[in-house]
Each structure stands twice: as structure tokens, then as C-alpha cells.
Design a protein around this motif. Structure first.
Motif, PDB file in Angstrom:
ATOM      1  N   GLY A  90     -13.397  -3.834  -0.396  1.00 34.16           N
ATOM      2  CA  GLY A  90     -12.668  -3.161  -1.464  1.00 34.16           C
ATOM      3  C   GLY A  90     -11.696  -4.071  -2.193  1.00 34.16           C
ATOM      4  O   GLY A  90     -11.320  -5.142  -1.712  1.00 34.16           O
ATOM      5  N   LYS A  91     -11.279  -3.616  -3.360  1.00 35.98           N
ATOM      6  CA  LYS A  91     -10.268  -4.293  -4.164  1.00 35.98           C
ATOM      7  C   LYS A  91      -9.067  -3.358  -4.311  1.00 35.98           C
ATOM      8  O   LYS A  91      -9.210  -2.143  -4.322  1.00 35.98           O
ATOM      9  CB  LYS A  91     -10.814  -4.649  -5.551  1.00 35.98           C
ATOM     10  CG  LYS A  91     -12.077  -5.517  -5.515  1.00 35.98           C
ATOM     11  CD  LYS A  91     -11.788  -6.888  -4.949  1.00 35.98           C
ATOM     12  CE  LYS A  91     -13.043  -7.756  -4.999  1.00 35.98           C
ATOM     13  NZ  LYS A  91     -12.808  -9.101  -4.420  1.00 35.98           N
ATOM     14  N   LEU A  92      -7.884  -3.938  -4.448  1.00 35.41           N
ATOM     15  CA  LEU A  92      -6.670  -3.139  -4.543  1.00 35.41           C
ATOM     16  C   LEU A  92      -6.697  -2.279  -5.805  1.00 35.41           C
ATOM     17  O   LEU A  92      -7.012  -2.767  -6.904  1.00 35.41           O
ATOM     18  CB  LEU A  92      -5.449  -4.062  -4.556  1.00 35.41           C
ATOM     19  CG  LEU A  92      -4.124  -3.446  -4.109  1.00 35.41           C
ATOM     20  CD1 LEU A  92      -4.220  -2.993  -2.658  1.00 35.41           C
ATOM     21  CD2 LEU A  92      -2.994  -4.450  -4.259  1.00 35.41           C
ATOM     22  N   GLY A  93      -6.399  -0.995  -5.636  1.00 34.26           N
ATOM     23  CA  GLY A  93      -6.383  -0.086  -6.773  1.00 34.26           C
ATOM     24  C   GLY A  93      -5.681   1.206  -6.425  1.00 34.26           C
ATOM     25  O   GLY A  93      -5.296   1.434  -5.278  1.00 34.26           O
ATOM     26  N   MET A 130      -1.738   3.501  -3.668  1.00 33.20           N
ATOM     27  CA  MET A 130      -2.324   2.179  -3.789  1.00 33.20           C
ATOM     28  C   MET A 130      -3.020   1.822  -2.488  1.00 33.20           C
ATOM     29  O   MET A 130      -2.421   1.889  -1.403  1.00 33.20           O
ATOM     30  CB  MET A 130      -1.220   1.152  -4.077  1.00 33.20           C
ATOM     31  CG  MET A 130      -1.703  -0.284  -4.190  1.00 33.20           C
ATOM     32  SD  MET A 130      -2.507  -0.648  -5.754  1.00 33.20           S
ATOM     33  CE  MET A 130      -1.070  -0.645  -6.865  1.00 33.20           C
ATOM     34  N   SER A 131      -4.304   1.469  -2.581  1.00 31.10           N
ATOM     35  CA  SER A 131      -5.058   1.100  -1.388  1.00 31.10           C
ATOM     36  C   SER A 131      -6.289   0.317  -1.816  1.00 31.10           C
ATOM     37  O   SER A 131      -6.522   0.097  -3.006  1.00 31.10           O
ATOM     38  CB  SER A 131      -5.468   2.338  -0.589  1.00 31.10           C
ATOM     39  OG  SER A 131      -6.328   3.162  -1.362  1.00 31.10           O
ATOM     40  N   PHE A 187       0.813  -1.206   0.000  1.00 34.31           N
ATOM     41  CA  PHE A 187       0.000   0.000   0.000  1.00 34.31           C
ATOM     42  C   PHE A 187       0.851   1.261   0.000  1.00 34.31           C
ATOM     43  O   PHE A 187       1.980   1.282   0.487  1.00 34.31           O
ATOM     44  CB  PHE A 187      -0.922  -0.002   1.227  1.00 34.31           C
ATOM     45  CG  PHE A 187      -1.758  -1.242   1.346  1.00 34.31           C
ATOM     46  CD1 PHE A 187      -2.862  -1.418   0.534  1.00 34.31           C
ATOM     47  CD2 PHE A 187      -1.419  -2.242   2.234  1.00 34.31           C
ATOM     48  CE1 PHE A 187      -3.627  -2.561   0.617  1.00 34.31           C
ATOM     49  CE2 PHE A 187      -2.169  -3.395   2.333  1.00 34.31           C
ATOM     50  CZ  PHE A 187      -3.282  -3.561   1.519  1.00 34.31           C
ATOM     51  N   GLY A 188       0.258   2.341  -0.515  1.00 33.40           N
ATOM     52  CA  GLY A 188       0.950   3.626  -0.506  1.00 33.40           C
ATOM     53  C   GLY A 188       1.551   3.956  -1.853  1.00 33.40           C
ATOM     54  O   GLY A 188       0.941   3.760  -2.905  1.00 33.40           O
ATOM     55  N   GLY A 189       2.759   4.499  -1.841  1.00 30.94           N
ATOM     56  CA  GLY A 189       3.431   4.867  -3.078  1.00 30.94           C
ATOM     57  C   GLY A 189       3.130   6.297  -3.495  1.00 30.94           C
ATOM     58  O   GLY A 189       2.505   7.081  -2.758  1.00 30.94           O
ATOM     59  N   GLN A 203     -10.110  -0.057  -2.685  1.00 34.37           N
ATOM     60  CA  GLN A 203     -11.114   0.846  -3.223  1.00 34.37           C
ATOM     61  C   GLN A 203     -12.404   0.085  -3.495  1.00 34.37           C
ATOM     62  O   GLN A 203     -12.365  -1.102  -3.839  1.00 34.37           O
ATOM     63  CB  GLN A 203     -10.635   1.456  -4.558  1.00 34.37           C
ATOM     64  CG  GLN A 203      -9.247   2.033  -4.546  1.00 34.37           C
ATOM     65  CD  GLN A 203      -9.120   3.256  -3.674  1.00 34.37           C
ATOM     66  OE1 GLN A 203     -10.117   3.919  -3.415  1.00 34.37           O
ATOM     67  NE2 GLN A 203      -7.917   3.573  -3.237  1.00 34.37           N
ATOM     68  N   LEU A 204     -13.535   0.761  -3.355  1.00 32.00           N
ATOM     69  CA  LEU A 204     -14.807   0.209  -3.815  1.00 32.00           C
ATOM     70  C   LEU A 204     -14.909   0.504  -5.307  1.00 32.00           C
ATOM     71  O   LEU A 204     -15.002   1.660  -5.711  1.00 32.00           O
ATOM     72  CB  LEU A 204     -15.972   0.837  -3.048  1.00 32.00           C
ATOM     73  CG  LEU A 204     -15.999   0.536  -1.547  1.00 32.00           C
ATOM     74  CD1 LEU A 204     -17.146   1.309  -0.887  1.00 32.00           C
ATOM     75  CD2 LEU A 204     -16.147  -0.949  -1.286  1.00 32.00           C
ATOM     76  N   GLN A 205     -14.862  -0.552  -6.115  1.00 33.82           N
ATOM     77  CA  GLN A 205     -14.757  -0.384  -7.550  1.00 33.82           C
ATOM     78  C   GLN A 205     -15.924  -1.048  -8.282  1.00 33.82           C
ATOM     79  O   GLN A 205     -16.489  -2.029  -7.809  1.00 33.82           O
ATOM     80  CB  GLN A 205     -13.439  -0.996  -8.063  1.00 33.82           C
ATOM     81  CG  GLN A 205     -12.201  -0.447  -7.366  1.00 33.82           C
ATOM     82  CD  GLN A 205     -10.928  -1.075  -7.877  1.00 33.82           C
ATOM     83  OE1 GLN A 205     -10.761  -1.256  -9.076  1.00 33.82           O
ATOM     84  NE2 GLN A 205     -10.016  -1.412  -6.981  1.00 33.82           N
ATOM     85  N   THR A 206     -16.244  -0.499  -9.459  1.00 28.62           N
ATOM     86  CA  THR A 206     -17.206  -1.165 -10.320  1.00 28.62           C
ATOM     87  C   THR A 206     -16.525  -2.322 -11.024  1.00 28.62           C
ATOM     88  O   THR A 206     -15.277  -2.440 -11.017  1.00 28.62           O
ATOM     89  CB  THR A 206     -17.739  -0.187 -11.382  1.00 28.62           C
ATOM     90  OG1 THR A 206     -16.669   0.185 -12.251  1.00 28.62           O
ATOM     91  CG2 THR A 206     -18.326   1.060 -10.729  1.00 28.62           C
ATOM     92  N   LEU A 207     -17.305  -3.200 -11.624  1.00 32.83           N
ATOM     93  CA  LEU A 207     -16.728  -4.337 -12.332  1.00 32.83           C
ATOM     94  C   LEU A 207     -15.833  -3.901 -13.492  1.00 32.83           C
ATOM     95  O   LEU A 207     -14.873  -4.577 -13.848  1.00 32.83           O
ATOM     96  CB  LEU A 207     -17.848  -5.250 -12.852  1.00 32.83           C
ATOM     97  CG  LEU A 207     -18.667  -5.979 -11.776  1.00 32.83           C
ATOM     98  CD1 LEU A 207     -19.815  -6.756 -12.418  1.00 32.83           C
ATOM     99  CD2 LEU A 207     -17.787  -6.903 -10.956  1.00 32.83           C
ATOM    100  N   ASP A 208     -16.131  -2.731 -14.064  1.00 33.44           N
ATOM    101  CA  ASP A 208     -15.310  -2.229 -15.161  1.00 33.44           C
ATOM    102  C   ASP A 208     -13.905  -1.863 -14.698  1.00 33.44           C
ATOM    103  O   ASP A 208     -12.962  -1.886 -15.488  1.00 33.44           O
ATOM    104  CB  ASP A 208     -15.964  -0.986 -15.783  1.00 33.44           C
ATOM    105  CG  ASP A 208     -17.263  -1.309 -16.489  1.00 33.44           C
ATOM    106  OD1 ASP A 208     -17.430  -2.460 -16.925  1.00 33.44           O
ATOM    107  OD2 ASP A 208     -18.126  -0.411 -16.589  1.00 33.44           O
ATOM    108  N   ALA A 209     -13.766  -1.501 -13.426  1.00 31.91           N
ATOM    109  CA  ALA A 209     -12.466  -1.036 -12.916  1.00 31.91           C
ATOM    110  C   ALA A 209     -11.611  -2.166 -12.399  1.00 31.91           C
ATOM    111  O   ALA A 209     -10.396  -2.012 -12.242  1.00 31.91           O
ATOM    112  CB  ALA A 209     -12.688  -0.006 -11.823  1.00 31.91           C
ATOM    113  N   ILE A 210     -12.204  -3.310 -12.073  1.00 33.48           N
ATOM    114  CA  ILE A 210     -11.448  -4.398 -11.454  1.00 33.48           C
ATOM    115  C   ILE A 210     -10.685  -5.190 -12.514  1.00 33.48           C
ATOM    116  O   ILE A 210     -11.231  -5.559 -13.520  1.00 33.48           O
ATOM    117  CB  ILE A 210     -12.407  -5.330 -10.671  1.00 33.48           C
ATOM    118  CG1 ILE A 210     -13.067  -4.538  -9.537  1.00 33.48           C
ATOM    119  CG2 ILE A 210     -11.673  -6.529 -10.107  1.00 33.48           C
ATOM    120  CD1 ILE A 210     -14.107  -5.319  -8.792  1.00 33.48           C
TER     121      ILE A 210
END
Length: 315
Positions: free
Chosen positions: A296-299, A305-306, A28-30, A308-315
Motif C-alpha cells: 500500500g501507499k500512504l493515503g 491516514m493509513s 497514521f490516524g487523525g 491504501q491499495l491505490q490506482t496510479l491516478d490516486a498516488i
């Protein structure tokens, strides 16, 4: 047991734990930012490292935390809440509340805003920007900027401005310019994006005060350290009140500044449970919640980098 009077000493010595050379805490981070901002982040990191162990900075910060912010905040025994959860035999948890609401401006946010403004002044910055959702970080930043005579611009989503009219009024009363952000859902995420765009536009004179454990390195480390006074106070207050450590430390988790401030000094205490509570909304199995760490999924968002709650398009 005889304890030194802790109200005379605000412990501002920061955590020795540092991210790696690329600003990552593990995965995480960066620093995922436009090239325009890299010089600002390098300048900020160098400035922060120079004040971490600087006695004059620590003394100035400690003095203002005590006399301006009102630290240490009380550890209050919640008698009726304790009674509410007592068992029939009279046993049960003894519940104490860390009263961060009693700080100047009414929230923990001022710990970080104050420290970052002191750092910004050392870096020669004359313009401060911030993002805010509920408004407490914006009010704290506007208050500290008024104290030191700095220009202050606060970005806030239009929906949050409608919900938090009183805090918008307070920020403007303190001389801050509150800029409405109507992109997307018009809430905190969009406000943070707008603040970063502004920083790219005015990188020389501007310091951006991130209010959460978020953003590109070194912000997560800085926000953690500037709020670590919360957990450090709990340590001596617990010894003073019942002569031991708490069994559980409980904190709400939104942007993470409150929770990280409470938890940081206790990470090595294996007998103390650290519990963060996220907003579950209508349930974590629905699409209407804010449980980022749970679901959340990593994004990458807002320079780091942390999860995130993402849509299926973003994962």
C-alpha cells in the motif's frame, strides 16, 4: 508455581499508549471527516476517556465478557498441526490456537461490539450502525443490540451479502436492518463509506461501531483496547501451560482488530516475534491481492491516514 484463577478476573485495563493531540500514531490516524461529525468524535473521545479507568464500567464489561461472551477463550494445543511441522528428530514448533471462535457469536468481534454498546448507552445513544464484510462484526453488533434493546442498522455490500447469506439471515433474525450497498465493488469498503454517510445524516441519536482498527480517532485506539483482552489472556495462559512466553505470535491481518488484540500486550517483549499475515491473492506483484501493509501507499480513507491499495491516478 501457584497462579490465581484467571477465569475469575477479566483484565480490561487498557493500553497506556495514546495518539497525539490530533489523533495520530506517528504518521497514521487523525480525523479526516466532515465538520458535521467533529462534535460526535469529540463527544466519543470524552466519553471513552471517562470510562477507561472507571471501576463501574470496567466491572460491568468484565462481568459480561466472562458470563455473556464466554471469556477467557482456551489456548488449545494443536497436536496434529504440531506433528505436521515436526522435524525428523522430533523437534519443531509447538503450535497453540487461541480459540476466539468459541466466543458467543463465533468470533472475536463481540469483544469490541459489546464494549462500544456499553459506551454508547452511557452517551445516551439509541441507534447503532455498523459495517460488515464477512458478517461476523455485523452479527456481533446485532446480537449485543438485541441484548440491550437498541435499534441496529448494518451496512453490507451486495456481493458480501450474496456470499454470506447465513450471516445476513442471523442479523435479521436478531432484529437488525441490513442495508445493501451496491456502490463500487459492493464490498466492505463501500459499506464503511455508506455507514459514515448515514452517521452524518443522523448524528445525534446514532453511535457508529467501527469493527476494525480503522476510521477516525478515537476508533483505532478504542478497537485496540477493547480487543486487548486476547493478548492478555495469552500471557497468563502461556505461563500456565509451559511456564514461559511464546516465541512467535501469529495473526491474520484484514481490518486489524484480531491482530492488534493479540499483539498489543506484547509490543514491549523484545523476545517475542509478532507476525501478521495478509491475503496475497494471486501474488503481491499482481493487481489481485489484499496486502495493504505490504504494497500500500500512504493515503486517507474512511477518516484516517493509513496505507491504501491505490490506482496510479490516486498516488
Amino acid at each position: 508455581m501457584v497462579l490465581a484463577d484467571p477465569t475469575e478476573i477479566i483484565d480490561t485495563h487498557f493500553s497506556p499508549e495514546k495518539p497525539d493531540a490530533t489523533g495520530h500514531f506517528g504518521r497514521f490516524g487523525g480525523q479526516f471527516v466532515p465538520e458535521t461529525l467533529m462534535q460526535n468524535l469529540e463527544e466519543l473521545y470524552a466519553g471513552y476517556m471517562s470510562i477507561k479507568d472507571d471501576p463501574s464500567f470496567q466491572a460491568e464489561l468484565a462481568g459480561l465478557l466472562k458470563d455473556y461472551v464466554g471469556r477467557a477463550t482456551p489456548l488449545y494445543f494443536a497436536e496434529r498441526l504440531t506433528e505436521r511441522y515436526a522435524r525428523e528428530d522430533g523437534t519443531g514448533p509447538q503450535i497453540y490456537l487461541k480459540r476466539e471462535d468459541l466466543t458467543h457469536t463465533g468470533a472475536h468481534k463481540i469483544n469490541n461490539s459489546l464494549a462500544q454498546v456499553l459506551l454508547a448507552r452511557r452517551l445516551g445513544k439509541t441507534r447503532i450502525i455498523a459495517e460488515t464484510g464477512a458478517g461476523q462484526h455485523g452479527v456481533a453488533t446485532a446480537t449485543v443490540c438485541a441484548r440491550f434493546g437498541l435499534q441496529c442498522v448494518v451496512f453490507m455490500g451486495v456481493k458480501d451479502m450474496e456470499r454470506q447469506k447465513l450471516n445476513v439471515f442471523r442479523m435479521r433474525l436478531l432484529g437488525a436492518e441490513v442495508k445493501p450497498v451496491s456502490d463500487g465493488k459492493g464490498t466492505l469498503t463501500e459499506a464503511l463509506s455508506a455507514a459514515i454517510r448515514d452517521w452524518v445524516t443522523y448524528p445525534v441519536e446514532t453511535h457508529y461501531i467501527v469493527g476494525s482498527v480503522a476510521g477516525p480517532h478515537p476508533y483505532p485506539m478504542m478497537v485496540r483496547d477493547f480487543h486487548s483482552c486476547i493478548g492478555k489472556e495469552v500471557r497468563w495462559q502461556a505461563m500456565e501451560k509451559w511456564g514461559g512466553k511464546p516465541d512467535v505470535l501469529l495473526a491474520c491481518v484484514g481490518g486489524g482488530s484480531n491482530a492488534m488484540g493479540l499483539f498489543d500486550d506484547w509490543k514491549a517483549d523484545m523476545g517475542v516475534r509478532l507476525i501478521g499475515v495478509e491475503a496475497a491473492g494471486k501474488g503481491v506483484d499482481t493487481q489481485e491481492h489484499a496486502a495493504t501493509l505490504t504494497k500500500g501507499k500512504l493515503g486517507v480513507l474512511h477518516g484516517a491516514m493509513s496505507y491504501q491499495l491505490q490506482t496510479l491516478d490516486a498516488i
